[in-house]
Scaffold this active site. Sequence first.
Site, PDB file in Angstrom:
ATOM      1  N   GLU A 492       0.807  -1.239   0.000  1.00  0.00           N
ATOM      2  CA  GLU A 492       0.000   0.000   0.000  1.00  0.00           C
ATOM      3  C   GLU A 492       0.835   1.281   0.000  1.00  0.00           C
ATOM      4  O   GLU A 492       0.419   2.304   0.521  1.00  0.00           O
ATOM      5  CB  GLU A 492      -0.998  -0.003   1.185  1.00  0.00           C
ATOM      6  CG  GLU A 492      -1.958  -1.185   1.152  1.00  0.00           C
ATOM      7  CD  GLU A 492      -2.986  -1.221   2.293  1.00  0.00           C
ATOM      8  OE1 GLU A 492      -3.246  -0.167   2.890  1.00  0.00           O
ATOM      9  OE2 GLU A 492      -3.510  -2.315   2.551  1.00  0.00           O
ATOM     10  N   HIS A 702       0.230  -1.736  17.634  1.00  0.00           N
ATOM     11  CA  HIS A 702       0.141  -0.361  18.143  1.00  0.00           C
ATOM     12  C   HIS A 702       1.368   0.046  18.944  1.00  0.00           C
ATOM     13  O   HIS A 702       1.454   1.169  19.414  1.00  0.00           O
ATOM     14  CB  HIS A 702      -1.109  -0.195  18.998  1.00  0.00           C
ATOM     15  CG  HIS A 702      -2.358  -0.455  18.213  1.00  0.00           C
ATOM     16  ND1 HIS A 702      -2.966  -1.684  18.199  1.00  0.00           N
ATOM     17  CD2 HIS A 702      -3.056   0.335  17.373  1.00  0.00           C
ATOM     18  CE1 HIS A 702      -4.018  -1.624  17.388  1.00  0.00           C
ATOM     19  NE2 HIS A 702      -4.089  -0.414  16.885  1.00  0.00           N
TER      20      HIS A 702
HETATM   21  N1  GLN Z   1      -5.346  -2.526   4.880  1.00  0.00           N
HETATM   22  C1  GLN Z   1      -5.208  -1.474   5.844  1.00  0.00           C
HETATM   23  C2  GLN Z   1      -3.765  -1.413   6.303  1.00  0.00           C
HETATM   24  O1  GLN Z   1      -3.140  -2.428   6.351  1.00  0.00           O
HETATM   25  C3  GLN Z   1      -6.094  -1.697   7.035  1.00  0.00           C
HETATM   26  C4  GLN Z   1      -5.960  -0.614   8.067  1.00  0.00           C
HETATM   27  C5  GLN Z   1      -6.993  -0.640   9.157  1.00  0.00           C
HETATM   28  O2  GLN Z   1      -7.623  -1.635   9.407  1.00  0.00           O
HETATM   29  N2  GLN Z   1      -7.158   0.445   9.876  1.00  0.00           N
HETATM   30  O3  GLN Z   1      -3.266  -0.355   6.650  1.00  0.00           O
END
Ligand code: GLN
Length: 768
Positions: A492, A702
């Site tokens: 991404e 996190h």
């Molecule tokens: N596909 C998104 C990522 O990996 C999902 C993020 C999310 O669930 N907030 O960042």
Amino acid sequence: MQTQNLGYPRIGAQRQLKKACEQYWAGKIDLDELNQVARKLKEENWQTQLAAGIDLIPCNDFSFYDQTLDMSLLLGVIPQRYAKVLAEVKTNKETDLYFAMARGYQKDGLDITAMEMTKWLDTNYHYLVPEFTAKQEFKIFSEKVFADYNVAKQNVGLKAKPVLLGPVSYLLLGKEKEQGFERIDLIKNLVPVYVDIINRLRQQGAEWIQLDEPCLALDLSKKDKEAFEYAYRAIANRISGVKLLVATYFEALLDNTTLAVNLPIAALHIDLVRAPEQLDEVLALIPAQLQLSLGVVDGRNVWKNDYEKSLALINKAVAKLGTERVIIAPSCSLLHSPIDLEFETEIDPEIKNWMAFAKQKLTEVSELKQIVEGNDALLQANKIAIESRRSSQKVHKQVVKDRVAAITEADATRTSAFPVRQQLHRERFNLPSFPTTTIGSFPQTDDIRQLRSKFKKGDLTLEQYEQAIEQATIDVIRWQEELGIDVLVHGEFERNDMVEYFGEQLDGFLFTKNGWVQSYGSRCVKPPVIYGDITRPKDMTVRWSKFAAAQTDKPMKGMLTGPVTILQWSFVRDDQSRDITTKQIALAIRDEVVALESAGIGIVQIDEAAIREGLPLRKAKRSHYLDWAVGAFRITAGGVQDKTQIHTHMCYSEFNDIIEQIAGMDADVITIETSRSQMELLHAFAHFEYPNEIGPGVYDIHSPRVPGTEEMVTLLTKAAALLPAQNLWVNPDCGLKTRKWPETKAALENMVAAAKEAREKISVEGVI
Ligand code: GLN
Ligand code: ZN
């Protein structure tokens, strides 16, 4: 007739407060400089509200971090672990304590955790959850509200209306930090402090005090209701010469109407944007004397008020109460809207003419009053704008409406039932048991961010930009292959944000330059605006998914954001139901899913990160929401062949009461966030005998902490005790976008090792 405002955004039109706070935390400015920025913002905000002609203007709505945290400081609700900050810090004690509670404290050998943060009712604003002990004491600790009142009076000549979170909501929105008591029982100790605060404010000159009681619009227990009756009677008995206004918002009063209208207060505020239908019952039950504040201007969205609609409500109230007992107001604090539309120089003027941000909303409140007093020109001007939106081709596309109207149950249903599909997927992908995957994003390093900003500024050509993104994608694919991940992702890197990325490519969305809204502390978000019927002019992700898939022999997941999440994290249309808007998005995403399938992508993940957080505040409304939210997901997934494997992902995974609907989504694989709860959250799935495949997160993303292999094997063993091992996947809790590379690599190496160990140790039936 009077007008009022319940709260104004404090971050500053140029996000001055965000910048000042961050500079203060970094030691780049001192407390005096920070306070100067704050004072300037407060004064500007008061001047803006005065200029708009608002009668009752709030003070103490300003906060350096969060107004609920301010209440905890005001009431002396300071958890024991912060005593050390006060004892050991020499200068700026109160400020350091305040920010320590908000953000944690790691300095001078101290290491103290922050208070828990959670969403403010159903908004995207986060507050710091008050922590209570069985012997909780309350006393006035912070002087901020008194100082704020004086500054307004002395510097601006304004008799402001101090805003406090009311005593019952303050308790209900907090948490017990030890066993053996119920926080609502603390009300008896809490009331005397409210009495002291109110009396001090009255002595300073305050005529009105606003007590926010959003919990009056929630489902309340008998005990909660009694606490309301008790608290307000006890306060009323011990104050005089000052008027209390209780503010409710985000929902209707419903079964709490009688309780609310009979509180011994001077005025009640109700949200007539969220729940216009409640006006009739409130008017039927309202006792003589009580003033009613009508929240008719939407404090949570960006649209121009429809004066005719608001006037219908106002006139109804005036007919029963007379103008003297009616107050006109925004529906809730304007904290949740962006600040000033005038900064938006690039929005299409036709559309901009349909919009209003906080500053414009103040004018609307004041114009509504002028219209009631006879100014017809204002009404006519508004009608023209509303009509232009109602009939604009930019908003309305018949093909989209027709397509939504034609959706059938078959469109929302996969061809075969899950067991048939599962068999096909096993044959097609030939994955080992405990297959490993990740949720989609990989670390967004400064390099990647810079690429994007350089490209946006024109410092990189499209070709240069895409080449660099391709290289990052290739690197992350090679690395996943070497590591031995089974189902790969492309990382991404081409996406700034999981909603914005899609909004920018869909028709019907617009983006603001400066439409910032506070999310928590100094963090602001700039949600996209959905203004029109949604279409997908062309493929959105196929180029990158195809490129990624071509780099490897392993399965590559296509990665999409689901319709409810796109809706939930945007400003939405107020001229049609959320349900319809979501269906339009669902159709666009469905087309993308099909396009990915046609491009040879065998696995597609549709993230519904926000489905749980969209749950209505009132229980009675939840099943309707879940029906259309789950329905929308099924539409996105319903267009593909059985051989295509559909994944979904959800962050906040507290599914106990909605597991049936989660199962109803019928995703082939669901990945969820479970590591911090030590698989606790899986019990709902186990109890329900969740039939499809599931990847319970084994790695808390996190935190920078790297979980060990054994730790993850333990979690997998727990999961396998609860659910059929042949249905389990191995993955982190969420995307890895916010992490750094070193910890990500280490953690995923351990995760793959954990999956290997699980394959040896945990017996699995039915896997080829
Ligand atoms: N596909 C998104 C990522 O990996 C999902 C993020 C999310 O669930 N907030 O960042
Ligand atoms: Zn997530």
